[in-house]
Design an enzyme around this catalytic site. Structure first.
Site, PDB file in Angstrom:
ATOM      1  N   HIS A 310       0.852  -1.191   0.000  1.00 12.04           N
ATOM      2  CA  HIS A 310       0.000   0.000   0.000  1.00 12.04           C
ATOM      3  C   HIS A 310       0.885   1.238   0.000  1.00 12.04           C
ATOM      4  O   HIS A 310       1.939   1.237   0.630  1.00 12.04           O
ATOM      5  CB  HIS A 310      -0.906   0.014   1.242  1.00 12.04           C
ATOM      6  N   ASP A 367      -7.980  -5.524   0.153  1.00 10.46           N
ATOM      7  CA  ASP A 367      -8.483  -6.409  -0.894  1.00 10.46           C
ATOM      8  C   ASP A 367      -8.100  -7.874  -0.700  1.00 10.46           C
ATOM      9  O   ASP A 367      -8.586  -8.737  -1.427  1.00 10.46           O
ATOM     10  CB  ASP A 367      -7.952  -5.945  -2.262  1.00 10.46           C
TER      11      ASP A 367
HETATM   12  N1  ACO Z   1       4.119  -7.556  -4.674  1.00 10.74           N
HETATM   13  C1  ACO Z   1       5.453  -7.534  -4.879  1.00 10.74           C
HETATM   14  N2  ACO Z   1       6.208  -6.427  -4.737  1.00 10.74           N
HETATM   15  C2  ACO Z   1       5.575  -5.304  -4.380  1.00 10.74           C
HETATM   16  C3  ACO Z   1       4.199  -5.261  -4.150  1.00 10.74           C
HETATM   17  C4  ACO Z   1       3.464  -6.450  -4.309  1.00 10.74           C
HETATM   18  N3  ACO Z   1       2.144  -6.483  -4.108  1.00 10.74           N
HETATM   19  N4  ACO Z   1       3.836  -4.004  -3.819  1.00 10.74           N
HETATM   20  C5  ACO Z   1       4.958  -3.280  -3.828  1.00 10.74           C
HETATM   21  N5  ACO Z   1       6.011  -4.053  -4.166  1.00 10.74           N
HETATM   22  C6  ACO Z   1       7.425  -3.663  -4.233  1.00 10.74           C
HETATM   23  C7  ACO Z   1       7.723  -2.853  -5.479  1.00 10.74           C
HETATM   24  O1  ACO Z   1       8.084  -3.659  -6.559  1.00 10.74           O
HETATM   25  C8  ACO Z   1       8.817  -1.965  -4.993  1.00 10.74           C
HETATM   26  O2  ACO Z   1      10.016  -2.737  -4.951  1.00 10.74           O
HETATM   27  P1  ACO Z   1      11.441  -2.054  -5.298  1.00 10.74           P
HETATM   28  O3  ACO Z   1      11.641  -1.026  -4.222  1.00 10.74           O
HETATM   29  O4  ACO Z   1      12.406  -3.175  -5.274  1.00 10.74           O
HETATM   30  O5  ACO Z   1      11.288  -1.435  -6.657  1.00 10.74           O
HETATM   31  C9  ACO Z   1       8.447  -1.653  -3.560  1.00 10.74           C
HETATM   32  O6  ACO Z   1       7.654  -2.767  -3.138  1.00 10.74           O
HETATM   33  C10 ACO Z   1       7.633  -0.374  -3.396  1.00 10.74           C
HETATM   34  O7  ACO Z   1       6.527  -0.460  -4.286  1.00 10.74           O
HETATM   35  P2  ACO Z   1       5.938   0.772  -5.076  1.00 10.74           P
HETATM   36  O8  ACO Z   1       5.404   0.294  -6.380  1.00 10.74           O
HETATM   37  O9  ACO Z   1       6.913   1.898  -5.087  1.00 10.74           O
HETATM   38  O10 ACO Z   1       4.765   1.160  -4.111  1.00 10.74           O
HETATM   39  P3  ACO Z   1       3.525   2.064  -4.480  1.00 10.74           P
HETATM   40  O11 ACO Z   1       3.195   2.805  -3.257  1.00 10.74           O
HETATM   41  O12 ACO Z   1       3.782   2.858  -5.713  1.00 10.74           O
HETATM   42  O13 ACO Z   1       2.390   1.010  -4.848  1.00 10.74           O
HETATM   43  C11 ACO Z   1       0.579  -0.494  -4.671  1.00 10.74           C
HETATM   44  C12 ACO Z   1       1.363   0.635  -3.997  1.00 10.74           C
HETATM   45  C13 ACO Z   1       0.127  -0.045  -6.070  1.00 10.74           C
HETATM   46  C14 ACO Z   1      -0.666  -0.778  -3.847  1.00 10.74           C
HETATM   47  C15 ACO Z   1       1.483  -1.750  -4.760  1.00 10.74           C
HETATM   48  O14 ACO Z   1       1.838  -2.177  -3.470  1.00 10.74           O
HETATM   49  C16 ACO Z   1       0.826  -2.887  -5.541  1.00 10.74           C
HETATM   50  O15 ACO Z   1       0.933  -2.913  -6.769  1.00 10.74           O
HETATM   51  N6  ACO Z   1       0.134  -3.835  -4.831  1.00 10.74           N
HETATM   52  C17 ACO Z   1      -0.582  -4.905  -5.506  1.00 10.74           C
HETATM   53  C18 ACO Z   1      -1.935  -4.396  -6.024  1.00 10.74           C
HETATM   54  C19 ACO Z   1      -2.905  -4.145  -4.884  1.00 10.74           C
HETATM   55  O16 ACO Z   1      -3.087  -4.955  -3.997  1.00 10.74           O
HETATM   56  N7  ACO Z   1      -3.591  -2.988  -4.963  1.00 10.74           N
HETATM   57  C20 ACO Z   1      -4.601  -2.610  -3.964  1.00 10.74           C
HETATM   58  C21 ACO Z   1      -4.094  -1.500  -3.110  1.00 10.74           C
HETATM   59  S1  ACO Z   1      -5.216  -1.079  -1.851  1.00 10.74           S
HETATM   60  C22 ACO Z   1      -6.438  -0.294  -2.637  1.00 10.74           C
HETATM   61  O17 ACO Z   1      -6.289   0.405  -3.579  1.00 10.74           O
HETATM   62  C23 ACO Z   1      -7.737  -0.511  -2.163  1.00 10.74           C
END
Ligand code: ACO
Length: 432
Positions: A310, A367
């Site tokens: 998140h 979720d």
């Molecule tokens: N699985 C694997 N790796 C992940 C995940 C994940 N679910 N989420 C984040 N990361 C990793 C990224 O690859 C990144 O790694 P790095 O530093 O080596 O590049 C690091 O964690 C930080 O991630 P960001 O993409 O910078 O985080 P951001 O805040 O932009 O994204 C998000 C947040 C979109 C929710 C992300 O965690 C994600 O894609 N999760 C999966 C989709 C999801 O569950 N969405 C629902 C969110 S809650 C909602 O909207 C109701």
């Protein structure tokens, strides 16, 4: 609550000169550098893709403490609201900034029933969608269509807003249920004055002219709780979309339709559908979660563990905690043994012990567990994000209302760093 106060100056040294930037502190101690005059005073703009460090507005609707794993709506903890309120009560709280008295809640429910049907001419729209149409596509199109059937909001004050808000809350539920009925080729079941908001929704979804739906109060309560968990979440992607679109002063229906489209994305509300599809795949492949964990960790693979991570929470999402509890309660009381719950719990356990997820502070989000409950209740997978939209609607309307009442709000119009070409000599069409 009072606004923020200027609590000091940040200095920006650049090009041999120093610019003072006010630092604003809100009443809970969050600090922000005020860069509104940055371009005028320093000839600079701020580069912040994804707006991770950008405060776009003032808001009193909800507050997320991502470090403590705390969420409040209008000052009340999500745990208290989910345990003690109905969804409609929470919708009233978000819209009116106070919990309703019993007469106020009754009046709100009366309004909700009065506005629950959609114009009969809109019913014909459903017929033209292909059967496999995603209900989020139908939902957004129907909501924007409401603007041509119902009057636009002339004023953002009191009574007129109440009617538009209840109209939207009540009709979105009807549209959602109708889009499902259309997808399975069953006749629409109309809303009933006799049923509460969530019971009405379950009835429209699962009864038919030849089959009553045995209403289970435990499921009605679970529905209320799940919708409450989704009701608002500060400036997330879909809420910011509602505000951005609304900043152009388009009508509320169009803003909500835009919010629904943003929510559909798999990185946002669409993740609840993705989670179940991921769990089903793991189940089909024998139930081993290690492969999925390794795939999510592979930096060359775009795959992410759906329902994990998140932007704001750097600890367990409080909504996920409640959603997990509801899931276990509902499955337990229904006597359902869903292998996907077992897979989800093993996946969570493995991920939370893995340094990749620990270092990045990736925890289950709202979720992760909701889909398993929806599945047990009988919702098909592609309705999950629709349920999220139903829940988020009072938050979207409240945030929109706050925005249009804010005298300092302007049309949202970010800037860019330009990567295209410049000064190309024009080439006539015959010489290209
Ligand atoms: N699985 C694997 N790796 C992940 C995940 C994940 N679910 N989420 C984040 N990361 C990793 C990224 O690859 C990144 O790694 P790095 O530093 O080596 O590049 C690091 O964690 C930080 O991630 P960001 O993409 O910078 O985080 P951001 O805040 O932009 O994204 C998000 C947040 C979109 C929710 C992300 O965690 C994600 O894609 N999760 C999966 C989709 C999801 O569950 N969405 C629902 C969110 S809650 C909602 O909207 C109701």
């Amino acid at each position: 609550m009072s606004g923020e106060a200027e609590s000091g100056k940040a200095q920006l040294a650049f090009d041999g000169r120093t610019v003072d930037l006010p630092v604003l502190t809100d009443h809970i101690g969050q600090r922000a550098v005020d860069i509104r005059n940055l371009r005028k005073d320093a000839g600079l703009t701020a580069f912040d893709p994804g707006f991770a460090n950008t405060v776009s507005c003032r808001s009193g609707v909800s507050y997320v403490d991502g470090e403590a794993g705390r969420l409040v709506y209008r000052g009340y903890a999500i745990e208290d609201l989910a345990d003690n309120c109905t969804f409609i009560e929470v919708a009233y709280l978000l819209l009116h900034d106070r919990l309703p008295t019993r007469p106020q809640l009754e009046q709100f429910s009366v309004l909700m029933n009065r506005h629950s049907m959609i114009h009969e001419d809109m019913i014909t729209f459903f017929a033209k969608y292909p059967e496999h149409a995603h209900p989020m596509a139908v939902l957004s199109a129907m909501v924007v269509s409401l603007s041509s059937f119902y009057p636009e909001l002339e004023e953002s004050e009191s009574e007129e807003l109440d009617i538009t808000a209840t109209r939207l809350l009540s009709k979105l539920r009807t549209i959602a249920a109708f889009s499902y009925k259309k997808s399975i080729g069953e006749p629409f079941v109309y809303p009933s004055y006799k049923l509460s908001y969530c019971a009405n929704f379950l009835n429209m979804m699962f009864s038919s002219p030849v089959r009553d739906y045995p209403m289970d109060p435990m499921l009605v309560r679970a529905m209320n709780q799940l919708l409450i968990l989704h009701a608002d979440h500060d400036q997330n992607c879909s809420t910011s979309t509602v505000r951005l679109v609304g900043s152009a002063r388009v009508n509320l229906y169009a803003c909500i339709a835009a919010g629904i489209c943003a929510l559909w994305g798999p990185l946002h509300g669409g993740a609840n559908q993705e989670v179940i599809e991921m769990l089903e795949l793991i189940h089909k492949q024998g139930g081993n979660v290690d492969g999925v964990i390794e795939k999510a960790k592979d930096r060359k693979d775009p795959f992410r563990l759906s329902g994990f991570g998140h932007r704001i929470y750097k600890t367990y999402d409080p909504r996920a905690k409640i959603a997990k509890r509801i899931c276990q309660e509902v499955l337990g009381k229904l006597g359902v043994s869903d292998p996907l719950l077992d897979i989800a719990m093993r996946l969570e356990e493995k991920a939370l012990a893995d340094p990749f997820f620990v270092e990045r502070k990736l925890y289950p989000n709202v979720d992760f567990y909701t889909g398993i409950t929806y599945r047990a209740i009988g919702f098909p997978t592609d309705m999950y994000t629709v349920l999220f939209a139903l829940g988020r609607l009072p938050g979207w309307i409240s945030q929109w209302q706050e925005m249009v009442r804010d005298p300092e709000q302007k049309i949202w119009r970010p800037r860019q760093l330009y990567t295209g070409q410049n000064n190309l000599p024009f080439v006539p069409i015959d010489k290209r």
